[in-house]
Scaffold this motif. Structure first.
Motif, PDB file in Angstrom:
ATOM      1  N   ASP A   1       4.742  -4.401  -6.016  1.00  0.00           N
ATOM      2  CA  ASP A   1       3.505  -4.988  -6.512  1.00  0.00           C
ATOM      3  C   ASP A   1       3.673  -6.475  -6.788  1.00  0.00           C
ATOM      4  N   ASP A   2       2.648  -7.242  -6.436  1.00  0.00           N
ATOM      5  CA  ASP A   2       2.608  -8.666  -6.735  1.00  0.00           C
ATOM      6  C   ASP A   2       1.280  -8.931  -7.431  1.00  0.00           C
ATOM      7  N   HIS A   3       1.321  -9.078  -8.729  1.00  0.00           N
ATOM      8  CA  HIS A   3       0.096  -9.233  -9.513  1.00  0.00           C
ATOM      9  C   HIS A   3      -0.383 -10.680  -9.579  1.00  0.00           C
ATOM     10  N   LEU A   4       0.260 -11.567  -8.831  1.00  0.00           N
ATOM     11  CA  LEU A   4      -0.141 -12.968  -8.823  1.00  0.00           C
ATOM     12  C   LEU A   4      -1.207 -13.260  -7.772  1.00  0.00           C
ATOM     13  N   SER A   5      -1.550 -12.271  -6.971  1.00  0.00           N
ATOM     14  CA  SER A   5      -2.517 -12.463  -5.896  1.00  0.00           C
ATOM     15  C   SER A   5      -3.757 -11.612  -6.115  1.00  0.00           C
ATOM     16  N   GLY A   6      -4.893 -12.096  -5.612  1.00  0.00           N
ATOM     17  CA  GLY A   6      -6.117 -11.312  -5.658  1.00  0.00           C
ATOM     18  C   GLY A   6      -6.181 -10.260  -4.570  1.00  0.00           C
ATOM     19  N   PHE A   7      -5.235 -10.314  -3.619  1.00  0.00           N
ATOM     20  CA  PHE A   7      -5.147  -9.322  -2.553  1.00  0.00           C
ATOM     21  C   PHE A   7      -4.073  -8.291  -2.889  1.00  0.00           C
ATOM     22  N   GLU A   8      -4.256  -7.072  -2.420  1.00  0.00           N
ATOM     23  CA  GLU A   8      -3.231  -6.045  -2.594  1.00  0.00           C
ATOM     24  C   GLU A   8      -2.135  -6.292  -1.570  1.00  0.00           C
ATOM     25  N   ARG A   9      -0.975  -6.689  -2.033  1.00  0.00           N
ATOM     26  CA  ARG A   9       0.120  -7.070  -1.144  1.00  0.00           C
ATOM     27  C   ARG A   9       1.146  -5.963  -0.939  1.00  0.00           C
ATOM     28  N   ASN A  10       1.051  -4.887  -1.665  1.00  0.00           N
ATOM     29  CA  ASN A  10       2.010  -3.793  -1.560  1.00  0.00           C
ATOM     30  C   ASN A  10       1.666  -2.920  -0.360  1.00  0.00           C
ATOM     31  N   ALA A  11       2.472  -3.002   0.698  1.00  0.00           N
ATOM     32  CA  ALA A  11       2.174  -2.277   1.929  1.00  0.00           C
ATOM     33  C   ALA A  11       2.207  -0.768   1.738  1.00  0.00           C
ATOM     34  N   ALA A  12       3.002  -0.292   0.789  1.00  0.00           N
ATOM     35  CA  ALA A  12       3.051   1.150   0.542  1.00  0.00           C
ATOM     36  C   ALA A  12       1.707   1.668   0.032  1.00  0.00           C
ATOM     37  N   LYS A  13       0.881   0.751  -0.493  1.00  0.00           N
ATOM     38  CA  LYS A  13      -0.444   1.135  -0.974  1.00  0.00           C
ATOM     39  C   LYS A  13      -1.541   0.910   0.058  1.00  0.00           C
ATOM     40  N   THR A  14      -1.292   0.071   1.044  1.00  0.00           N
ATOM     41  CA  THR A  14      -2.350  -0.307   1.987  1.00  0.00           C
ATOM     42  C   THR A  14      -2.140   0.180   3.417  1.00  0.00           C
ATOM     43  N   LEU A  15      -0.934   0.591   3.746  1.00  0.00           N
ATOM     44  CA  LEU A  15      -0.658   0.971   5.130  1.00  0.00           C
ATOM     45  C   LEU A  15      -1.490   2.164   5.580  1.00  0.00           C
ATOM     46  N   THR A  16      -1.686   3.153   4.705  1.00  0.00           N
ATOM     47  CA  THR A  16      -2.474   4.315   5.111  1.00  0.00           C
ATOM     48  C   THR A  16      -3.904   3.907   5.480  1.00  0.00           C
ATOM     49  N   THR A  17      -4.448   2.920   4.780  1.00  0.00           N
ATOM     50  CA  THR A  17      -5.793   2.449   5.114  1.00  0.00           C
ATOM     51  C   THR A  17      -5.820   1.840   6.508  1.00  0.00           C
ATOM     52  N   ALA A  18      -4.817   1.040   6.831  1.00  0.00           N
ATOM     53  CA  ALA A  18      -4.740   0.442   8.164  1.00  0.00           C
ATOM     54  C   ALA A  18      -4.572   1.513   9.238  1.00  0.00           C
ATOM     55  N   LEU A  19      -3.761   2.513   8.943  1.00  0.00           N
ATOM     56  CA  LEU A  19      -3.559   3.593   9.914  1.00  0.00           C
ATOM     57  C   LEU A  19      -4.856   4.361  10.136  1.00  0.00           C
ATOM     58  N   GLY A  20      -5.575   4.628   9.048  1.00  0.00           N
ATOM     59  CA  GLY A  20      -6.827   5.351   9.151  1.00  0.00           C
ATOM     60  C   GLY A  20      -7.907   4.541   9.840  1.00  0.00           C
ATOM     61  N   THR A  21      -7.865   3.230   9.671  1.00  0.00           N
ATOM     62  CA  THR A  21      -8.855   2.356  10.292  1.00  0.00           C
ATOM     63  C   THR A  21      -8.673   2.274  11.796  1.00  0.00           C
ATOM     64  N   HIS A  22      -7.430   2.236  12.244  1.00  0.00           N
ATOM     65  CA  HIS A  22      -7.162   1.925  13.650  1.00  0.00           C
ATOM     66  C   HIS A  22      -6.697   3.105  14.504  1.00  0.00           C
TER      67      HIS A  22
END
Length: 212
Positions: A56-77
């Motif tokens: 986790d990187d709480h210094l950014s307004g974007f979610e930078r943790n790939a373990a939290k966002t990769l499933t979304t990318a996989l589901g999208t594409h």
């Protein structure tokens, strides 16, 4: 048509070492890979500045943790034939992780996510290719020196650790540092020539994986 997802950080996004913005599309390695492979393959580029493997990187307004966002990318594409993951540079920030072993564990988690995501319509999990980013070079920018304190030495261990992770997971591996070097401007990012070199060098590996 085969579909490839390139999932990474600023090295995939195309961040210019002088901080002036983004490389031209033709110079980013996923687009170079697309040009090398031709119309039989659709290459999707998903790069986010600051993205980590699993931290986790709480210094950014974007979610930078790939373990939290990769499933979304996989589901999208999906359906996807291959997922290429090049992450680990930002794991070297001492406030987030700061060592190569932690990045390896994060990459192992991402491989697991690709293979176990809840794909629909009996879609099979795609093949995985993990890439270690080029190790850090000399860094004269004071802010980067502080953020990545100790990271330069650790970054040189990433290729060995990732190669081991790939062997354990029985997936493909490529050391981007074998064909590209970071810019002398900031010691972390790539100039146009070096990001193009990654796209050209990985193309034969992708052809082999996709049986083209």
């Amino acid at each position: 048509m085969k579909t490839v997802l390139c999932y990474g950080d600023s090295l995939t996004w195309g961040y210019r070492p002088d901080g002036s913005g983004r490389h031209a599309r033709k110079d980013r390695w996923p687009e170079v890979l697309q040009a090398e492979l031709g119309e039989a393959v659709h290459v999707i580029s998903d790069g986010l500045n600051g993205r980590t493997t699993a931290f986790d990187d709480h210094l950014s307004g974007f979610e930078r943790n790939a373990a939290k966002t990769l499933t979304t990318a996989l589901g999208t594409h999906f359906p996807l034939d291959l997922v290429i993951i090049m992450l680990g540079t930002n794991d070297m920030k001492h406030i987030l992780c700061g060592n190569a072993y932690g990045a390896k564990r994060g990459m192992q988690r991402l491989i697991e996510i690709v293979r176990t995501a809840p794909y629909q319509f009996d879609t099979k999990a795609p093949a995985v290719l993990i890439m270690s980013p080029p190790p850090f070079g000399a860094n004269e920018w004071s802010e980067f020196r502080l953020i990545f304190e100790g990271g330069a030495e650790q970054s040189h261990l990433l290729a060995e650790f990732y190669r081991d992770a790939a062997e354990l997971a029985r997936c493909a591996f490529f050391d981007a540092g074998s064909v590209a070097a970071t810019s002398s401007i900031d010691g972390i990012h790539l100039d146009a020539e070096n990001t193009r070199a990654i796209g050209k060098a990985v193309a034969p590996i992708v052809r082999d994986i996709l049986d083209l």
